[in-house]
Design a protein around this motif. Sequence first.
Motif, short mmCIF file in Angstrom:
data_model
loop_
_atom_site.label_atom_id
_atom_site.label_comp_id
_atom_site.label_asym_id
_atom_site.label_seq_id
_atom_site.Cartn_x
_atom_site.Cartn_y
_atom_site.Cartn_z
N ALA A 167 0.83 -1.21 0.00
CA ALA A 167 0.00 0.00 0.00
C ALA A 167 0.86 1.26 0.00
O ALA A 167 0.55 2.24 -0.70
N LEU A 168 1.93 1.27 0.79
CA LEU A 168 2.81 2.43 0.82
C LEU A 168 3.46 2.67 -0.55
O LEU A 168 3.57 3.81 -1.01
N GLU A 169 3.89 1.60 -1.18
CA GLU A 169 4.49 1.74 -2.51
C GLU A 169 3.47 2.27 -3.52
O GLU A 169 3.78 3.15 -4.33
N ALA A 170 2.24 1.74 -3.46
CA ALA A 170 1.20 2.21 -4.38
C ALA A 170 0.89 3.68 -4.13
O ALA A 170 0.71 4.46 -5.07
N LEU A 171 0.86 4.08 -2.86
CA LEU A 171 0.57 5.47 -2.53
C LEU A 171 1.69 6.38 -2.99
O LEU A 171 1.44 7.47 -3.53
N LEU A 189 9.88 6.68 1.91
CA LEU A 189 10.86 6.48 2.98
C LEU A 189 10.30 5.57 4.07
O LEU A 189 11.04 4.75 4.64
N THR A 190 9.03 5.70 4.36
CA THR A 190 8.41 4.83 5.35
C THR A 190 8.48 3.38 4.91
O THR A 190 8.77 2.48 5.69
N ALA A 191 8.21 3.14 3.62
CA ALA A 191 8.30 1.77 3.09
C ALA A 191 9.73 1.25 3.17
O ALA A 191 9.96 0.10 3.55
N VAL A 192 10.70 2.09 2.84
CA VAL A 192 12.10 1.68 2.91
C VAL A 192 12.52 1.37 4.35
O VAL A 192 13.25 0.42 4.61
N ALA A 201 10.40 -1.02 -2.78
CA ALA A 201 10.29 0.16 -1.94
C ALA A 201 11.34 1.19 -2.32
O ALA A 201 11.05 2.39 -2.45
N THR A 202 12.58 0.72 -2.51
CA THR A 202 13.64 1.64 -2.93
C THR A 202 13.36 2.20 -4.31
O THR A 202 13.63 3.38 -4.59
N ARG A 203 12.80 1.39 -5.19
CA ARG A 203 12.46 1.86 -6.54
C ARG A 203 11.44 2.99 -6.48
O ARG A 203 11.55 3.97 -7.22
N ILE A 206 13.36 6.11 -5.40
CA ILE A 206 14.20 6.61 -6.49
C ILE A 206 13.33 7.27 -7.56
O ILE A 206 13.71 8.32 -8.12
N ALA A 207 12.18 6.69 -7.83
CA ALA A 207 11.30 7.26 -8.86
C ALA A 207 10.84 8.66 -8.48
O ALA A 207 10.70 9.53 -9.35
N VAL A 208 10.60 8.89 -7.18
CA VAL A 208 10.21 10.24 -6.75
C VAL A 208 11.35 11.21 -7.01
O VAL A 208 11.15 12.31 -7.55
N HIS A 209 12.56 10.85 -6.59
CA HIS A 209 13.71 11.73 -6.79
C HIS A 209 13.92 12.06 -8.27
O HIS A 209 14.20 13.21 -8.63
N LEU A 210 13.76 11.05 -9.12
CA LEU A 210 13.95 11.29 -10.55
C LEU A 210 12.85 12.19 -11.10
O LEU A 210 13.10 13.05 -11.95
#
Length: 257
Positions: A167-171, A189-192, A201-203, A206-210
């Motif tokens: 759910a955190l990753e989807a959100l 970050l919470t998921a990580v 989770a890391t992906r 990273i996708a947000v930063h990109l």
Amino acid sequence: MVLSQVAYGPAPAIGDGGHPPRYVLRLLGGFGLERDGRAVAVPQGARRLLAYLGVRQRCARAEAAGTLWPGSHEERARANLRTMLWRLHRVTPEPLLEEDDRLALAASVTSDVVTLGAAAAALLAGGSPVGTGPGVPALATGELLPGWYDDWVLTERERLRQTQLHALEALAERLTAQGRFSEAVQVALTAVQLEPLRESATRALIAVHLAERNINEAVRRFELFRADLGRELGVAPTPWLEHLVRAGRSGTAVPYP
């Protein structure tokens, strides 16, 4: 099936605000029961039954007895269940459970596990993320009943952890797509933090930063993840994750696999 509520003692009391009291059962991060925001003491043994129903929501009496007292003879387990029910009836002025051929939490009792499950199900079904409210914070709460080692707790703890992570990753992905980068970073970050070695989770992070063109942050996070994977598991990130970072550096969009 609608369960009939058994009446015990006088009619339910009215709370300070002139409304029927509301109960919150907290199982994530530790056991706790509150009545209109005030802590309620629950006997140690009775906590097990209340916690089980807070996770399962409803179950047959035989299921509760067999799960909570797995090493006991059937008759002894049923007797233990009756004792726990009696103790729970004495905890509060109002009944915490509904009883018929099955057991369930009373309508006045809200479980944080149920709140988490509802929030996660809505997100995974494609619902829109909510900016505020009880659902989203529920995704970031602690693990189920830390320090409890019953078999059913261990099983449900892992199930809920996976539910939280998905759910955190989807959100995070949904918030990223909406351009809500600050919120997306916090969620990812919470998921990580829940599972540092989980690539999905890391992906998401990273996708947000990109997406907000923070290339250095994306590369730094990738290198940290690669180092952690090598040290802890002796493996490397998938080629797709590395390709995602390289494409981000060059400004090339990478489709989700």
